[in-house]
Design an enzyme around this catalytic site. Structure first.
Site, short mmCIF file in Angstrom:
data_model
loop_
_atom_site.label_atom_id
_atom_site.label_comp_id
_atom_site.label_asym_id
_atom_site.label_seq_id
_atom_site.Cartn_x
_atom_site.Cartn_y
_atom_site.Cartn_z
N HIS A 552 49.54 38.86 28.49
CA HIS A 552 49.49 39.28 27.09
C HIS A 552 49.36 40.80 27.05
O HIS A 552 49.19 41.46 28.08
CB HIS A 552 48.30 38.64 26.38
CG HIS A 552 46.97 39.08 26.95
ND1 HIS A 552 46.50 38.64 28.18
CD2 HIS A 552 46.04 39.96 26.49
CE1 HIS A 552 45.33 39.21 28.43
NE2 HIS A 552 45.04 40.02 27.43
N ASP A 554 47.20 43.82 24.61
CA ASP A 554 45.97 43.78 23.82
C ASP A 554 46.14 44.17 22.36
O ASP A 554 45.28 43.83 21.54
CB ASP A 554 44.91 44.69 24.46
CG ASP A 554 44.33 44.07 25.73
OD1 ASP A 554 44.41 42.84 25.87
OD2 ASP A 554 43.79 44.83 26.56
N HIS A 624 49.42 42.17 30.85
CA HIS A 624 48.51 41.86 31.95
C HIS A 624 47.93 40.47 31.78
O HIS A 624 48.01 39.87 30.71
CB HIS A 624 47.39 42.90 32.03
CG HIS A 624 46.57 42.97 30.76
ND1 HIS A 624 46.98 43.67 29.65
CD2 HIS A 624 45.38 42.40 30.41
CE1 HIS A 624 46.09 43.56 28.69
NE2 HIS A 624 45.10 42.78 29.13
N ARG A 634 33.65 34.28 38.30
CA ARG A 634 34.12 35.67 38.18
C ARG A 634 33.49 36.28 36.94
O ARG A 634 33.68 35.79 35.83
CB ARG A 634 35.64 35.67 38.04
CG ARG A 634 36.32 37.01 37.81
CD ARG A 634 37.78 36.71 37.48
NE ARG A 634 38.66 37.87 37.49
CZ ARG A 634 38.90 38.63 36.42
NH1 ARG A 634 38.30 38.38 35.27
NH2 ARG A 634 39.76 39.64 36.50
#
Length: 680
Positions: A552, A554, A624, A634
């Site tokens: 996507h 931002d 990204h 994570r």
């Protein structure tokens, strides 16, 4: 006997439906409702039957309206000389009678086809294809499911689940890749996009017929769009049933509305389905591409006509004027602009004049929408003729307002990192992009552990994503917390106040580094700050082909099929820069990746580790995503920034006030270690 009566009744109903269907078109809203009812019953065969019927009826209704209006317009024309009032109204009345007769012969009673605005919007947003792809999946008709999903996704690229479905279809054996087609593709846009693709590869001789085809389809679509404008109009701020003006004022107001609708066809034809923003300079670009393609094929006469056509829309354009001079010199004579462009432009200008007059009559102000504008930005002035650089921008539906400062940023990087231990790892060039940076040692291992502990104590499932535990994938657990929430927990004594303050200070440190490294000439403000952890769900990691966070951008809606990014809602269009500060690397998978705008070609990959931060500009230049986290957890601090103070994060402003209050307390009595909760 009862069975015989039942069969006779069923046969009569069937014959009645056959007779009805042969004389009239079934209303698409009725078919749509039947399809939705069947979906809720789990009757997927009838979902397909009724929904495909609804789509067919919707398309046929549109075709019939266009055909009847164009036929009646051609049959009863305003071409009498001398012209009189009686002749004018004679044409109006006969055209109306023709239209009613034509429509009812083909569709049946017009009252059957009055549809609510809500259902019309569902069809414009391609909602039926969402139902269809789910029904086709249930029926194991995967090729048709893929086609329906692809069609829906073209108009709804922000739909995460549908994007994931498409990736799954592509990975399945037996699904024909050629069936990933847009069933609602607009012919003029499809041909133009294919022409641009070939042009950019240098295949000019193949691109030419596609651009010519696109123009043919464009002018046909323009005629159809204008025909659809001849339907009922909404009078601005007026109730038509209470309208008390004279005949000529009534006609003037109605015709002004029609003119405005027709003028908006420029915007409509340049706008991809599901989007709000049209492609600026769309029609003139056809002639710009063509003039250079014809030049490359040594067809100077056609190139000259196209160059003149382009100059109709951009009078005095320096580079195209030079091209015209070059072609005239080569040919030894001049050429007229393309005829269809001349007719179109002349009508467009006449409409603008009439719109100004009509708007004044209605007491309104009218200003021309700028759908094509002068072509700045070409730098290769030495080459004659010059070619287009593919310059096509998008007109925002709304602009940011009430902003006190307008900031124009020059793209730069390499500024100081401000802190002694922080070090540069890779710049934009090393990361194969623009406005990208990878930095290490932003925080220490002790600070990473402290923030991870804070995350485990504060983060809430789905926080910041409307409570969804898995906003991006069902194969991971997703938890997060904001700066304000952690400070509130610190005030209440539920977590260490020192750790909560560390989260605040670390996010400010990251903001300062990004602002300094990219050498911004204005202050970066927080748009959103999030402490987030993604945890692989045990037993759900075999054969994963999804991402932890899909590809996507931002601040715009990434449209990989069109190789575009649409800066319009629901994207966070005010965001300018983004950063991710990682707290750990002891997990499997979870790599951060940059891609091309096709959302497939990986240009750079970052393996998270404690204290590592990746920063980048938030637009379509930096698509990204995050690879699947297949084992472990994570954790990271995700940050988004804006240069516009109007869009500052409200929670951050509240957090600033909390921290100021804390600082005042410590300054007042630095040795007093009373928990602030006790002071409330």
């Amino acid at each position: 006997m009862d069975m015989i009566n039942f069969l006779i009744g069923t046969l009569l109903l069937f014959l009645q439906s056959v007779v009805l269907s042969s004389t009239s078109l079934q209303p698409y809203d009725l078919l749509y409702d039947n399809a939705i009812d069947a979906f809720h019953r789990g009757d997927y065969e009838n979902v397909v039957r009724y929904m495909e019927g609804a789509l067919s009826s919707f398309a046929e209704l549109r075709r019939t309206k266009i055909q009847c209006r164009l036929t009646c317009k051609d049959r009863h024309r305003f071409d009498a000389n001398p012209f009189s009032d009686l002749k004018f109204f004679d044409v109006i009345l006969r055209r109306a009678s023709c239209l009613n007769e034509c429509t009812e012969i083909k569709l049946g009673p017009q009252s059957m086809h009055k549809v609510s605005e809500e259902i019309i919007q569902d069809f414009n947003r391609r909602i039926p294809y969402n139902y269809l792809q789910m029904a086709y999946i249930k029926l194991s008709r995967l090729d048709e499911a893929a086609s329906a999903a692809h069609t829906y996704f073209q108009a709804n690229p922000e739909h995460v689940e549908m994007g994931r479905n498409l990736e799954q279809y592509r990975s399945l054996e037996g699904v024909d890749p050629t069936l990933f087609i847009d069933r609602e593709a607009r012919p003029h846009q499809k041909a133009f996009a294919e022409g641009v693709r070939l042009y950019e590869k240098g295949n000019y001789w193949q691109a030419i017929p596609l651009f010519e085809e696109a123009l043919t389809h464009y002018y046909r679509a323009d005629e159809q769009c204008r025909a659809l404008c001849e339907g009922p109009q909404r009078f601005l701020d007026q109730d038509h049933t209470l309208y008390r003006y004279s005949l000529y004022e009534l006609i003037s107001d109605h015709y002004t509305q029609v003119l405005h609708c027709e003028h908006e066809c420029v915007r409509d034809l340049a706008t991809r389905p599901g989007r709000l923003s049209p492609m600026e300079n769309y029609l003139p670009l056809h002639y710009d591409y063509l003039q250079f393609a014809y030049f490359k094929e040594s067809r100077f006469q056609e190139a000259l006509a196209c160059a003149h056509a382009y100059l109709l829309f951009h009078q005095g354009d320096e580079f195209m004027t030079e091209n015209v001079e070059f072609y005239i010199e080569q040919l030894g004579h001049d050429e007229k602009p393309r005829e269809e462009a001349e007719v179109y432009y002349s009508r467009h200008q006449q409409e603008l004049e009439l719109l100004k007059v009509g708007s004044q009559n209605m007491g309104l102000e009218y200003s021309e929408g700028q759908y094509w504008s002068s072509s700045g930005g070409r730098e290769d002035a030495n080459r004659i003729p010059s070619s287009t650089d593919g310059w096509m921008e998008y007109v925002p539906i709304t602009e940011r307002k009430n902003t006190t400062v307008t900031v124009v940023q020059e793209l730069r990087e390499g500024g100081p990192l401000l802190y002694e231990k922080v070090k540069l790892v890779q710049n934009s060039e090393a990361l194969n992009g623009t406005q990208r940076v990878l930095i290490d040692d932003v925080i220490s291992p002790d600070e990473c552990e402290q923030l991870k502990g804070l995350a485990h104590a504060v983060t809430i499932a789905g926080d910041g994503y409307r409570g969804k535990m898995s906003p991006h994938t069902p194969n991971e657990k997703f938890e997060g917390a904001t700066v304000l929430k952690t400070l509130q927990f610190g005030y209440e004594g539920r977590v260490s106040l020192q750790s909560a303050r560390l989260f605040y200070d670390v996010s400010e440190k990251a903001r300062r580094i990004v602002e300094s490294y990219f050498m911004l000439n204005a202050t970066l403000h927080f748009s959103y700050t999030h402490l987030v952890c993604r945890t692989a769900i045990t037993g759900q990691q075999d054969h994963r082909n999804d991402l932890s966070h899909p590809i996507h951008a931002d601040n715009c809606l990434l449209d990989p099929e069109a190789n575009e990014c649409w800066k319009e809602p629901p994207a966070y269009t005010s965001r300018d820069y983004s950063a991710l500060l990682y707290l750990n690397g002891d997990f499997e998978g979870g790599e951060f990746i940059f891609t091309e705008m096709d959302a497939k070609t990986v240009t750079a990959q970052v393996k998270p580790r404690c204290g590592r931060m990746v920063g980048f500009s938030s637009g379509g230049e930096n698509p990204h995503g995050v690879r699947a986290v297949t084992k472990g957890q994570r954790c990271a601090v995700a940050l988004w920034f804006t240069l516009d103070p109007l869009y500052r994060e409200l929670e951050r402003l509240q957090a600033d006030e909390v921290v100021e209050a804390l600082d005042r307390m410590v300054h007042f009595d630095p040795e007093n270690q009373i928990n602030p909760k006790d002071e409330l």
